[in-house]
Each structure stands twice: as C-alpha cells, then as structure tokens.
Design an enzyme around this catalytic site. Structure first.
Site, short mmCIF file in Angstrom:
data_model
loop_
_atom_site.label_atom_id
_atom_site.label_comp_id
_atom_site.label_asym_id
_atom_site.label_seq_id
_atom_site.Cartn_x
_atom_site.Cartn_y
_atom_site.Cartn_z
N GLN A 36 -5.46 -37.01 2.94
CA GLN A 36 -6.22 -36.60 1.76
C GLN A 36 -6.86 -35.23 1.94
O GLN A 36 -6.87 -34.41 1.01
CB GLN A 36 -7.29 -37.65 1.45
CG GLN A 36 -6.72 -38.97 0.95
CD GLN A 36 -7.79 -39.99 0.64
OE1 GLN A 36 -8.98 -39.71 0.77
NE2 GLN A 36 -7.38 -41.18 0.23
N GLU A 85 -10.35 0.88 -1.83
CA GLU A 85 -10.30 1.20 -3.26
C GLU A 85 -11.40 0.47 -4.02
O GLU A 85 -11.19 -0.10 -5.09
CB GLU A 85 -8.91 0.90 -3.83
CG GLU A 85 -7.85 1.79 -3.18
CD GLU A 85 -6.48 1.65 -3.79
OE1 GLU A 85 -6.39 1.34 -4.99
OE2 GLU A 85 -5.50 1.87 -3.07
N GLY A 86 -12.58 0.54 -3.44
CA GLY A 86 -13.76 -0.09 -4.01
C GLY A 86 -14.09 -1.37 -3.27
O GLY A 86 -13.34 -2.34 -3.33
N SER A 106 0.82 -1.20 0.00
CA SER A 106 0.00 0.00 0.00
C SER A 106 0.86 1.26 0.00
O SER A 106 0.54 2.24 -0.68
CB SER A 106 -0.94 0.01 1.21
OG SER A 106 -1.96 -0.93 1.05
N THR A 123 -3.72 6.40 3.67
CA THR A 123 -2.41 5.78 3.81
C THR A 123 -1.32 6.83 3.61
O THR A 123 -1.39 7.65 2.69
CB THR A 123 -2.25 4.65 2.78
OG1 THR A 123 -3.24 3.65 3.05
CG2 THR A 123 -0.87 4.01 2.87
N PRO A 149 -14.83 10.73 6.26
CA PRO A 149 -15.47 9.98 7.34
C PRO A 149 -16.86 9.45 6.99
O PRO A 149 -17.24 8.36 7.41
CB PRO A 149 -15.53 10.99 8.49
CG PRO A 149 -14.38 11.92 8.23
CD PRO A 149 -14.29 12.02 6.74
N PHE A 209 -2.95 10.44 -0.79
CA PHE A 209 -4.07 10.68 -1.71
C PHE A 209 -5.32 10.87 -0.85
O PHE A 209 -5.80 9.93 -0.24
CB PHE A 209 -4.21 9.47 -2.63
CG PHE A 209 -5.24 9.57 -3.72
CD1 PHE A 209 -4.95 10.22 -4.91
CD2 PHE A 209 -6.49 8.99 -3.57
CE1 PHE A 209 -5.87 10.26 -5.94
CE2 PHE A 209 -7.43 9.04 -4.59
CZ PHE A 209 -7.13 9.68 -5.78
#
Length: 387
Positions: free
Chosen positions: A282, A366-367, A94, A167, A137, A132
């Site tokens: 297995q 980011e979505g 990030s 960030t 909020p 960015f």
C-alpha cells in the site's frame, strides 16, 4: 488503459501535428541521446557541438521561431519537444533551450536584419552554437546590478566584465552578451573569436553534468557598432528572452518527472520483497499514485499555458507560476522515486538520482523559486517586494 505516465490522458488535448512533432523529438532523443547520456554525466564531458549539429539536423533548434531556417512550430509543440529532451537529461534540454530560446530568440526578436541573416540559419542547422551571457559572479537574481560594462569608443564598443554559469559558453561560436552602457542595459552579438573574449568550462559540478557550463571574461573586448542589438533597450530585452526559455522549462521538467515515474513503476512491478512485488504494498502504491497525479496536473498546466501563449495572452506571472510549480513537482517526484528504488536509486544504472541532481539546478536557474514567488506575489497584490 492510458500509458502509466499519462493517467489523465493529456495526450487527448494535443493536435495530430503536435503529437507528430512530439513523437519525432522522442525518437531523436531515444535514438541519439539516451544511449550515451549516462556516460556523459559520469565523465562530465559533453560533445555539445556534435549534439547541436544532430539537433539542428532534426529541426529542433529555434523550432518555434519563424524564418531563417527555423521550423516555426507553435508554442505547445516546442514545449513537447522540451519534454522529450529533458526526459533524457535536463542538461540536454538546456543546450536546446539556450540555443533556441535565449541566443537565437534574442537575435530574432531584437537583432538587425544583417545579424539575423548572419547567424540564425547556421544556428538553426547546428553549425553555430550560441550562448546567452547575462548572469554574473555577483549578480544572478538582480541582473540590473550587472557590472559588465560597454563603453563607446568612436564607432566601436569596448566591453569589460565577466559572466558566470553560462550554458554552452566555452564551446559557443556566438554569445549574446548583456552589458551596462551610459544608456542602460544593452545587448551585443559577440563572435567568440573576438580578441579579449575568453571562456572557461566550469568543472566539478554535482548537477547538470551532461551540460557545458562556463565562465566568460571580457578584457577590453572591442566590438563594431553593428554588434549592438538595436531592438533591445533596458532589462526588457534579456527578461523577454528569459521568459521564452522559462516557458520551455515549464514543459521540460515534466519530462524529467515522467522518466522518474516510469522508472519507479517499472521497478515497483519487478522488484520482489517479502515474496511479492513491492508495487503490491500500500505505501508504494500511495507514492506512485501521488507521483502520477502530480505529474499529470503539471502536464495539464503546461498545455494550458501553451494555449494561452498561442492566443497571445500569456503573462510573465503565469510563466512564473508554471516554472515554480513544475520544478517543485518534478523534484519531489524524483526524490520519491529514489525512495522506491532504495539503494538502487543512487546507481547510475538508473536515471532517478541524475534527474534529482539536475532538478536542484533547474529549481534555481532562470529565476529562483523565491524570485518566481515574488513575481506571483506582485501580480496578486500590486506591490513589489523586490528591492
């Protein structure tokens, strides 16, 4: 025999140059970041400025941009570097992604020549840390509802508002801030020593602990007219930058998945129960097989989208498909790997639970998964489900 994390031999699809860039990023990540990441996550303290300087020295910051001290590598090579950083920790990817694909990309794509010359070389070198400022909020998935406002005052702009979950925000030298104006949403290049700007680190996180996450506030913050990004009008600007960063996430999440898969394979072949390695059972082999196939197909999807981007035909809905699929796949691999490790799966001695916690955030930021579903749905039907 292929490496355990590359059952499908995706490596065969890469050029020699891409493999060389990937290997350089892997060495950097393993040598400079891996020895310290468990401590950073444990303490919740990240020396972000020092790491940015190291990433800049390795040529990673803004590596997919042209000029201004940037390497200008292709999209797939950029994605491969994202994988290697996220294989260590999503928070470190990030830092790399926000610097290069959000802050630097915005200035590179929408900025004036003066803004580019002032900021991009220093950001590429890691001398300046960028952030960015879009999410607020009360407005995440609906950036059009943002309340941060910039008003004209003579030749200046006066900005008031707040941003959340940013960030690098409280350690940044420069933040690209998006605000409502009388002419719609516009972007501004904001040095963080501007009077009226303040940043506060968000503590007590259960995810993305090896990352600086911040709240920003702007109180009568006065900016000169030259701070405006001239090439970005409306949501096209921030959404274009987000699409760049989401592309990196498509690749990056496969790095977290790979780390969990490798850890699970190693553990399953060395941990003994009932007088034999648990990998001989297995049910365990079934889990490992499913994890390997899911990781391989996610990696194939990433490379395919990289080739589309190189050809200039990648669509936002295709990026949404990649982020939706690969974050889901990586999170499921992390959760399954945790079950193979049993109680050790929650130990900081292993990376699996840290990756799982981080991926809960990557699934959302980011979505959100739901927003990407609706983006894909709109592409399929021609009908928008957004309000």
């Amino acid at each position: 025999m292929n490496a355990p994390h590359d059952l499908l031999d995706v490596d065969h699809l890469l050029s020699d140059e891409e493999r060389a860039i990937r290997d350089t990023a892997r060495r950097f990540a393993q040598d400079q970041l891996a020895p310290h990441v468990a401590e950073w996550a444990e303490t919740g303290e990240l020396p972000a400025r020092e790491i940015a300087k190291q990433m800049g020295g390795a040529g990673l910051l803004g590596m997919h941009l042209e000029g201004y001290g940037c390497a200008g590598v292709g999209p797939t090579a950029y994605g491969l570097a994202s994988i290697e950083l996220e294989a260590i920790d999503s928070g470190l990817r990030s830092l790399f992604s926000v610097q290069g694909s959000l802050a630097m990309y915005s200035i590179h794509a929408y900025g004036s020549e003066e803004q580019k010359q002032q900021w991009l070389p220093g950001m590429a070198a890691g001398d300046y840390v960028g952030a960015f400022g879009l999410t607020e909020p009360d407005h995440g998935s609906n950036p059009n509802g943002m309340r941060t406002r910039a008003k004209r005052d003579g030749d200046d702009w006066v900005v008031n508002g707040a941003k959340m979950w940013i960030t690098n925000g409280s350690v940044a030298d420069v933040v690209v801030v998006w605000a409502q104006t009388d002419d719609g949403i516009r972007g501004f290049v904001v040095p963080t020593d501007t009077p009226g700007f303040s940043g506060r680190a968000i503590k007590h996180k259960m995810s993305m602990r090896a990352s600086v996450t911040s709240e920003l506030t702007f109180e009568d913050m006065r900016l000169p007219g030259s701070a405006l990004l001239p090439g970005a009008e409306g949501l096209r600007g921030p959404l274009g930058a987000l699409n760049e960063a989401r592309f990196g996430i498509v690749f990056g999440t496969t790095g977290a998945a790979r780390s969990c898969l490798e850890t699970a394979i190693d553990y399953a072949t060395t941990r003994t129960q009932f007088d034999k390695p648990i990998g001989a059972f297995q049910l365990t082999q079934g889990k490992l097989a499913d994890m390997s196939v899911a990781h391989g197909t996610a990696l194939l999807l990433s490379v395919h989208l990289g080739r589309l981007k190189e050809a200039g035909i990648l669509k936002p809905a295709q990026v949404s498909a990649g982020k939706l699929n690969n974050t889901r796949v990586a999170l499921e691999i992390a959760r399954t790997a945790r079950t193979i490790l049993g109680a050790n799966g929650i130990s900081g001695e292993y990376s699996v639970m840290r990756h799982a916690n981080n991926l809960e955030s990557v699934l959302t930021y980011e979505g959100t998964a739901e927003i990407h579903q609706l983006t894909i749905g709109r592409e399929l039907t021609g009908l928008s489900a957004f309000a």
